[in-house]
Design a protein around this motif. Structure first.
Motif, PDB file in Angstrom:
ATOM      1  N   UNK A  11       1.976  16.301 -10.605  1.00 14.79           N
ATOM      2  CA  UNK A  11       0.559  16.239 -10.959  1.00 14.79           C
ATOM      3  C   UNK A  11      -0.324  15.614  -9.893  1.00 14.79           C
ATOM      4  N   UNK A  12       0.239  14.810  -9.017  1.00  9.70           N
ATOM      5  CA  UNK A  12      -0.520  14.024  -8.043  1.00  9.70           C
ATOM      6  C   UNK A  12      -1.425  13.013  -8.712  1.00  9.70           C
ATOM      7  N   UNK A  13      -1.061  12.634  -9.937  1.00 13.13           N
ATOM      8  CA  UNK A  13      -1.600  11.420 -10.538  1.00 13.13           C
ATOM      9  C   UNK A  13      -0.782  10.286  -9.952  1.00 13.13           C
ATOM     10  N   UNK A  14      -1.430   9.225  -9.539  1.00 15.73           N
ATOM     11  CA  UNK A  14      -0.653   8.169  -8.925  1.00 15.73           C
ATOM     12  C   UNK A  14      -1.424   6.890  -8.737  1.00 15.73           C
ATOM     13  N   UNK A  15      -0.859   6.023  -7.927  1.00 19.43           N
ATOM     14  CA  UNK A  15      -1.486   4.738  -7.635  1.00 19.43           C
ATOM     15  C   UNK A  15      -1.009   4.280  -6.271  1.00 19.43           C
ATOM     16  N   UNK A  16      -1.514   3.142  -5.861  1.00 19.80           N
ATOM     17  CA  UNK A  16      -1.127   2.533  -4.592  1.00 19.80           C
ATOM     18  C   UNK A  16      -0.628   1.129  -4.879  1.00 19.80           C
ATOM     19  N   UNK A  65       0.799  -1.222   0.000  1.00 20.07           N
ATOM     20  CA  UNK A  65       0.000   0.000   0.000  1.00 20.07           C
ATOM     21  C   UNK A  65       0.839   1.284   0.000  1.00 20.07           C
ATOM     22  N   UNK A  66       2.035   1.196  -0.575  1.00 21.70           N
ATOM     23  CA  UNK A  66       2.874   2.383  -0.723  1.00 21.70           C
ATOM     24  C   UNK A  66       2.298   3.290  -1.808  1.00 21.70           C
ATOM     25  N   UNK A  67       2.362   4.590  -1.570  1.00 17.31           N
ATOM     26  CA  UNK A  67       1.885   5.565  -2.549  1.00 17.31           C
ATOM     27  C   UNK A  67       2.978   5.856  -3.573  1.00 17.31           C
TER      28      UNK A  67
END
Length: 386
Positions: free
Chosen positions: A47-52, A39-41
């Motif tokens: 942009x703060x586009x991302x995933x987990x 569950x690391x970001x």
């Protein structure tokens, strides 16, 4: 005629070239012992586009080619935040990111009572969390299991307006995309509300549950993004089974993580570029024993009168938007019915480009179970069920 064809060719060419090339970024986040960090970001910093990451530390991102000069920001509680240029990461032969554990001892700096830290965290919520209205783009996933076998999967892409954990409700929430498997359940335990409402309505900070009737104690210390964090465990004075654990920053008293005995829920928060915290990830699981009929016993090939039924939930915030002009909360309004009962056309192109975490062991096992029931691929189930 030739002129019209030439114009059409130019327009089509411009359309093709205007489409930005997409780049897939995959890998695994591990600790110093090569163990996956769950569950690391993983975020594109500008942009703060991302995933987990999934529960094995694996991640996947699809970004535009223009982000090739940008940076991956990898952050999680207990480890030092790491920033890696995307261009350098893509050049690596082994797609692995190693985080360094950030060890901390709070014995010398912990001078306040646990109750005082909880009170300071409560008072600081307006300063530490992203209170200005912002849009969360959420992948919400629910697996339904019966007798320890997955029999229904629902995934919603939800757009929601939020004002942080200091507000009681989401301001607005809609479903943009849906996909779901065939519904192979024998016991269709349905809810008269969408599952995301449980995520909000049983959040111990939003509801104020944590403020009364709990005895608090310090259980440890850790870090997040360079800040020391104190871990506080609260046990209810009357209902001893009720427990809440808060991860509170010692610098600003921000709440970075929440764990509750209620549904074994976890809430993770991360920092926006302005330093304010917003929801990043949530999971929980509901379990119950339900009675089955004699016919169902034969179909399930068991002799028990009851079987265990469960809902396993995950909510992953894949993007956040703080600019009002860029917010887009259009879709099917979420109302008072079970999330499995919403109907929208299945859009495979959308799901193909979504920044979803790679399939975990549990996900693969569940998909295998869903496909084995009637020997139908999950993709075909998506097409037929939607």
């Amino acid at each position: 005629m030739k002129t019209k064809l030439l114009i059409l060719w130019i327009l089509l060419s411009c359309s093709v070239f205007s489409q930005e090339k997409k780049i897939g970024i995959t890998g695994k986040v591990v600790d110093g012992t090569d163990f996956g960090v769950a569950f690391t970001s993983v975020t594109i910093s500008s942009t703060y586009i991302g995933t987990v990451c999934n529960d094995e530390g694996e991640f996947g991102l699809i970004v535009s080619e223009k982000h090739i000069k940008d940076t991956l920001e990898i952050s999680t509680i207990g480890f030092k935040t790491l920033k890696v240029p995307i261009k350098d990461y893509l050049a690596q032969q082994e797609k692995k990111i190693v985080l360094k554990e950030d060890v901390v001892s709070l014995d010398e700096v912990q001078i306040l009572s646990p109750e005082k830290y909880v009170d300071l965290a409560r008072k600081a919520i307006k300063k530490t969390t992203l209170r200005k209205t912002h849009q969360l783009n959420i992948l919400y996933r629910r697996f339904s299991t019966e007798n320890h076998t997955s029999r229904f999967l629902v995934e919603h892409y939800i757009k929601a307006l939020d004002r942080g954990m200091g507000s009681y409700q989401l301001d607005k929430k809609v479903i943009s995309e849906i996909r779901k498997s065939g519904d192979y359940r024998f016991l269709k335990k349905k809810q008269s509300y969408h599952a995301i409402d449980v995520m909000i309505n049983r959040h111990p900070i939003r509801t104020g549950e944590y403020r009364n009737g709990y005895e608090w104690k310090k259980t440890g210390g850790t870090t997040y993004d360079g800040e020391d964090i104190i871990i506080l465990e609260g046990k209810h004075k009357k209902n001893k089974w009720k427990k809440i654990t808060l991860y509170v920053g010692l610098d600003n008293y921000g709440i970075y993580k929440i764990e509750t005995s209620d549904l074994d829920a976890v809430y993770l928060y991360k920092k926006h570029k302005n330093g304010k915290l917003f929801l990043s990830y949530h999971n929980r699981e509901w379990k119950s024993d339900m009675r089955i009929t004699d016919v169902q016993k034969k179909l399930l090939k068991i002799n028990k009168n009851k079987i265990e039924v469960s809902y396993r939930h995950e909510a992953m915030v894949l993007n956040i938007e703080t600019d009002r002009k860029k917010m887009d909360v259009e879709g099917t309004a979420i109302g008072n019915k079970d999330m499995g009962d919403y109907e929208l056309p299945y859009n495979p192109a959308f799901w193909k480009e979504l920044n979803m975490p790679p399939e975990s062991t549990f996900y693969k096992k569940s998909v295998k179970e869903l496909e084995s029931i009637y020997k139908v691929s999950l993709e075909d189930q998506y097409k037929n069920a939607n």
